[in-house]
Design a protein around this motif. Structure first.
Motif, PDB file in Angstrom:
ATOM      1  N   ARG B   8       4.338   4.702  47.965  1.00 42.70           N
ATOM      2  CA  ARG B   8       4.652   4.369  46.383  1.00 42.70           C
ATOM      3  C   ARG B   8       3.569   4.486  45.330  1.00 42.70           C
ATOM      4  O   ARG B   8       3.798   4.835  44.365  1.00 42.70           O
ATOM      5  CB  ARG B   8       5.286   2.994  46.446  1.00 42.70           C
ATOM      6  CG  ARG B   8       6.350   2.931  47.069  1.00 42.70           C
ATOM      7  CD  ARG B   8       7.388   1.636  46.888  1.00 42.70           C
ATOM      8  NE  ARG B   8       8.449   1.650  47.775  1.00 42.70           N
ATOM      9  CZ  ARG B   8       9.268   0.500  48.122  1.00 42.70           C
ATOM     10  NH1 ARG B   8       8.901  -0.593  47.752  1.00 42.70           N
ATOM     11  NH2 ARG B   8      10.231   0.810  48.799  1.00 42.70           N
ATOM     12  N   ASP B 156      -8.447   2.434  49.845  1.00 46.73           N
ATOM     13  CA  ASP B 156      -7.617   3.339  49.952  1.00 46.73           C
ATOM     14  C   ASP B 156      -6.355   3.256  48.881  1.00 46.73           C
ATOM     15  O   ASP B 156      -5.966   4.402  48.751  1.00 46.73           O
ATOM     16  CB  ASP B 156      -6.742   2.755  51.352  1.00 46.73           C
ATOM     17  CG  ASP B 156      -7.740   3.225  52.572  1.00 46.73           C
ATOM     18  OD1 ASP B 156      -8.609   4.014  52.439  1.00 46.73           O
ATOM     19  OD2 ASP B 156      -7.260   2.512  53.527  1.00 46.73           O
ATOM     20  N   PHE B 160      -5.195   7.085  47.354  1.00 49.01           N
ATOM     21  CA  PHE B 160      -3.625   7.481  47.212  1.00 49.01           C
ATOM     22  C   PHE B 160      -3.288   7.676  45.917  1.00 49.01           C
ATOM     23  O   PHE B 160      -2.670   8.584  45.363  1.00 49.01           O
ATOM     24  CB  PHE B 160      -2.785   6.537  47.942  1.00 49.01           C
ATOM     25  CG  PHE B 160      -2.910   6.963  49.410  1.00 49.01           C
ATOM     26  CD1 PHE B 160      -2.378   8.048  50.068  1.00 49.01           C
ATOM     27  CD2 PHE B 160      -3.637   5.693  50.247  1.00 49.01           C
ATOM     28  CE1 PHE B 160      -2.633   8.325  51.439  1.00 49.01           C
ATOM     29  CE2 PHE B 160      -3.690   5.975  51.633  1.00 49.01           C
ATOM     30  CZ  PHE B 160      -3.245   7.080  52.173  1.00 49.01           C
ATOM     31  N   LEU B 256     -10.356   8.287  54.025  1.00 46.00           N
ATOM     32  CA  LEU B 256      -9.064   7.793  54.656  1.00 46.00           C
ATOM     33  C   LEU B 256      -8.918   8.309  56.322  1.00 46.00           C
ATOM     34  O   LEU B 256      -9.593   9.159  56.799  1.00 46.00           O
ATOM     35  CB  LEU B 256      -8.181   8.814  54.108  1.00 46.00           C
ATOM     36  CG  LEU B 256      -7.777   8.366  52.482  1.00 46.00           C
ATOM     37  CD1 LEU B 256      -6.916   9.641  51.751  1.00 46.00           C
ATOM     38  CD2 LEU B 256      -7.118   6.994  52.426  1.00 46.00           C
ATOM     39  N   TRP B 307       0.442   9.927  56.853  1.00 51.45           N
ATOM     40  CA  TRP B 307       0.457   8.328  56.760  1.00 51.45           C
ATOM     41  C   TRP B 307       1.370   7.737  56.048  1.00 51.45           C
ATOM     42  O   TRP B 307       1.615   6.519  56.384  1.00 51.45           O
ATOM     43  CB  TRP B 307      -0.703   8.089  55.357  1.00 51.45           C
ATOM     44  CG  TRP B 307      -2.159   8.559  55.686  1.00 51.45           C
ATOM     45  CD1 TRP B 307      -2.968   8.042  56.510  1.00 51.45           C
ATOM     46  CD2 TRP B 307      -2.893   9.700  55.098  1.00 51.45           C
ATOM     47  NE1 TRP B 307      -3.975   8.787  56.678  1.00 51.45           N
ATOM     48  CE2 TRP B 307      -4.134   9.727  55.693  1.00 51.45           C
ATOM     49  CE3 TRP B 307      -2.903  10.857  54.120  1.00 51.45           C
ATOM     50  CZ2 TRP B 307      -5.184  10.682  55.504  1.00 51.45           C
ATOM     51  CZ3 TRP B 307      -3.841  11.515  53.935  1.00 51.45           C
ATOM     52  CH2 TRP B 307      -4.932  11.587  54.503  1.00 51.45           C
TER      53      TRP B 307
END
Lengths: 484, 314
Positions: B8, B156, B160, B256, B307
């Motif tokens: 998201r 992280d 993203f 990551l 992921w």
């Protein structure tokens, strides 16, 4: 005195701000002094400022339907409700006492059932409770924390006495609005906050986190706590996200979690699976675990009950604690306090007639037009009858319902809820309020300083639920010179 | 970090980037209309083509490709999933479900922008009011990115967000070059005077992604299509060039977990882009850009494998 409160009608109700038409109550005295000359249109400006802040912060509760979502802004009234700190001290001791007794009761229900054996409550109440979960039998919880989070509704009658109207033990909501109301008030009345000694409310999220951590079933140093939400389509989603954010923990949906064969709960992370120790769940029992409860639930986590029973995860509030969130059980809380704690109740119940008892039912049926009748298991103000406002047909309908299923109904006298000055079209007018404080019980007990004051915005109305046209106010616990 | 949340925030950043780029596109296009000579055919429909939504457009508006229809479709039409307001709506929905891990201002920022655009969307109809609103939107998006980079830990979540922004940005840059290239190929410039307008066009294109000034610093000669193309695809320093976006992805991905496959894919794409180039005005260019878009799409898919929706032993 407040100029804007000239001609304010007291109408025989207890007003939280005014003792007499010319004198404020001690808790409101300083507030009145600060706002003495404030004309009505300045209040309107503050109200507008508050509404803008609410829109910008996106403080909403959402009504979702097939036709898309209706995001309704949180209804808020800018005139605060004040309570004196000394009085609050007593109330909060009473609330802690109550929750301790309720938690002892729930554990008792699922274990020895001593209170029934002692003849204080009829066992039949449990047998007929729709929230009794046989899956919980034999479970003993750390700190007795079945209902770790409780929202109790308080009301004040015409004589100024505080009563508990009900205890919400399943998934009580509203605490984020209490916190946001305060944030908004600080924006619109900053000077008043500087000058008055008002107890802060913002320690709640950290208290909640430390309570949740204290529930961890193993003795790990840094338990992983998550908030489990049914997702964005839930009307309280805003609150779930708010609390997760304030606590700095993950907000998870059912699909983010899984239970492996070792009975531990894991969440799906970008770097693999991570163990979860404590779940603050905001979904109902029925949806929690499709293996045990509703099989069609897509919101829950298969195997969650298994993990909980195996003691691998703590769940707050615990499954099955809704058994005490029943208006018939409510009637017995004073007895529970005496039975389990050996103490006298510090806050009283509203006098309650149980329709299941022949004598009381006869009284209720005879006086239906004067009473408020409530179904035992509903929340949100649904399905109740307000006798004095009901039509003949409604009265007849309820008479039949009570006769058909007496266990499911209780009745209480119509309360003259206290009032607080509220911004109406052209004036500050009295409107009825209740109060929902939040109580935590883990290793320690905690009560919010005040709580969420809900106000019935319609003239004369007693219905304060936000889903039915109610609004809210900031609640100030004011330290006055008397209380020091 | 939760897989679902990673997905998201990634899309949140993509949508915000898309809102900003769409606003720029519409703004610069409006200005260009004032600069080009009457004889040069310039249509509003080009904007619809860039976003690849011609079919949906004709369903709603038929053949009436007027300024008003094109602008409404691109900016204010909720039934167009790629319109500015739709992107903004999606950004808001994504942030609503991830606000627990973003700074508090992140939500109020996007929410305010959404409320503003919703309340003032009639401003999109008129050129004068449209430009003011578009400028406001661009500024708000920039402030949003700046706020995030100024207040967030380099964690992280932030990575993203950046991944989403960079991939969307690279994709948008290919679409812009494609538009310019197509336009130049279609024009019949009658004389030298008008040919001069091809450089007006390239300047406009550069401006539409705030690249004009940086281009000027890199190339002091007259603006040529070939140079613009090299600059926007291969420049290693300009923040919106495709190569730069890929370099940035490479820089952040090692932090990551399990990112090796992504590093390899991005590195390979980078090499291929450095070696090849289409020619302005040729169909080869269009194919080349199309290929880059497909490669970016494949990288997007890779993120899901690694992921967002990995296969886990349950």
């Amino acid at each position: 005195m407040l100029k804007s409160l000239e001609n304010y009608p007291l109408n025989g109700f207890y007003d939280e701000a005014l003792a007499t038409p010319d004198h404020p109550r001690p808790a409101a005295a300083e507030l009145f002094k600060r706002l003495e000359d404030t004309p009505f249109d300045s209040f309107q400006e503050m109200q507008k400022g508050a509404e803008t802040a609410i829109a910008q912060l996106g403080i909403s509760f959402t009504v979702y339907s097939d036709k898309g979502n209706i995001d309704r802004l949180w209804p808020f009234d800018v005139f605060p409700r004040t309570i004196e700190a000394g009085e609050w001290q007593k109330i909060s001791s009473g609330l802690k006492q109550r929750l301790r007794a309720l938690n002892r009761f729930i554990e008792d229900v699922y274990n020895e059932q001593a209170i029934f054996k002692a003849g204080i409550m009829p066992l039949q109440i449990i047998a007929s409770s729709k929230d009794y979960r046989p899956e919980c039998q034999g479970m003993q919880l750390k700190h007795n924390a079945w209902a770790a989070i409780c929202g109790s509704d308080l009301v004040r009658d015409a004589a100024g006495k505080i009563y508990v109207l009900e205890d919400n033990l399943r998934v009580p909501s509203g605490v984020s609005y209490m916190l946001e109301n305060r944030a908004v008030m600080k924006q619109v009345m900053p000077e008043v906050f500087r000058d008055l000694n008002i107890l802060p409310v913002n320690q709640y999220p950290l208290q909640l986190l430390s309570m949740l951590r204290s529930l961890c079933t193993s003795d790990c140093a840094d338990p992983e706590v998550v908030v489990l939400t049914p997702g964005i389509y839930n009307s309280a989603y805003y609150e779930h996200a708010y609390l997760a954010h304030e606590m700095g923990v993950e907000l998870v949906e059912g699909s983010d979690l899984l239970v492996l064969s070792d009975n531990y709960v894991y969440m799906r992370n970008i770097d693999g699976l991570k163990r979860v120790d404590v779940i603050y769940r905001r979904i109902d029992d029925a949806f929690m675990d499709p293996e045990v409860f509703r099989a069609d639930s897509t919101l829950g986590v298969p195997g969650l009950m298994r993990a909980w029973r195996a003691g691998k995860v703590a769940i707050a509030n615990a499954p099955g604690c809704g058994v005490a969130d029943d208006k018939v059980v409510y009637a017995y809380v004073p007895e529970m306090i005496r039975f389990y704690l050996g103490e006298e109740p510090l806050i009283e119940n509203v006098p309650t007639y149980l329709c299941d008892r022949q004598e009381e039912r006869d009284y209720v049926l005879e006086h239906l037009a004067e009473l408020v009748v409530k179904p035992a298991n509903e929340s949100g103000g649904y399905g109740l009858l307000i006798g004095p406002r009901a039509t003949a047909a409604e009265l007849a309908d309820f008479r039949q319902r009570i006769l058909n299923n007496p266990r499911n109904y209780i009745a209480q006298p119509t309360l003259n809820l206290s009032t607080v000055p509220t911004l109406c079209e052209a004036n500050l007018e009295p409107r009825h309020v209740d109060l929902r404080p939040f109580i935590l019980q883990g290793e320690k007990s905690f009560v919010t300083a005040g709580g969420l004051t809900r106000v019935a915005l319609q003239k004369g109305s007693l219905v304060v639920n936000s889903s039915q046209g109610g609004g809210s106010k900031d609640t100030w616990i004011v330290v006055t010179e008397e209380s020091i | 970090m939760l897989s679902r949340v990673a997905e998201r925030v990634y899309w949140l950043a993509r949508y915000v980037e898309r809102v900003e780029n769409t606003a720029r596109l519409a703004k610069v296009h409006t200005q260009l209309m004032l600069d080009l000579p009457k004889s040069v055919q310039m249509s509003w429909f080009g904007l619809v083509q860039i976003t690849g939504n011609e079919d949906q457009f004709s369903q709603h508006y038929g053949q009436v490709r007027s300024e008003q229809n094109c602008m409404h479709f691109l900016l204010a039409d909720r039934s167009n999933s790629a319109s500015l307001i739709s992107s903004l709506w999606w950004a808001r929905e994504n942030i609503r479900t991830t606000r627990d891990i973003l700074p508090r201002e992140a939500w109020s920022h996007i929410n305010e922008l959404y409320l503003l655009v919703k309340a003032q969307q009639s401003d999109f109809a008129e050129r004068k009011t449209r430009n003011a609103l578009l400028s406001q939107i661009i500024q708000a998006c920039q402030a949003f990115s700046g706020m995030l980079s100024g207040t967030m830990s380099n964690n992280d979540t932030y990575r993203f967000l950046k991944l989403g922004m960079l991939i969307e940005r690279a994709d948008m840059t290919t679409r812009l070059i494609d538009e310019g290239g197509l336009f130049v190929a279609q024009q019949q410039f009658n004389n030298e005077d008008e040919a001069h307008f091809s450089s007006v066009l390239w300047a406009h294109l550069l401006r539409s992604i705030s690249a004009y000034f940086m281009y000027r610093l890199a190339y002091q000669t007259e603006i040529s299509g070939e140079d613009v193309l090299t600059f926007l695809t291969q420049d290693r320093h300009f923040a919106r060039s495709i190569s730069f976006c890929l370099d940035e992805i490479l820089r952040l991905s090692p932090a990551l977990p399990n990112s090796l496959a992504l590093q390899k894919a991005v590195q390979q794409l980078g090499w291929q882009i450095a070696q090849q180039q289409g020619k302005i005005g040729s169909s080869e260019l269009h194919l080349h850009l199309d290929w880059i878009q497909r490669e970016l799409c494949a990288i997007n898919g890779l993120l899901y494998q690694l992921w967002f929706a990995p296969k886990q032993v349950a």
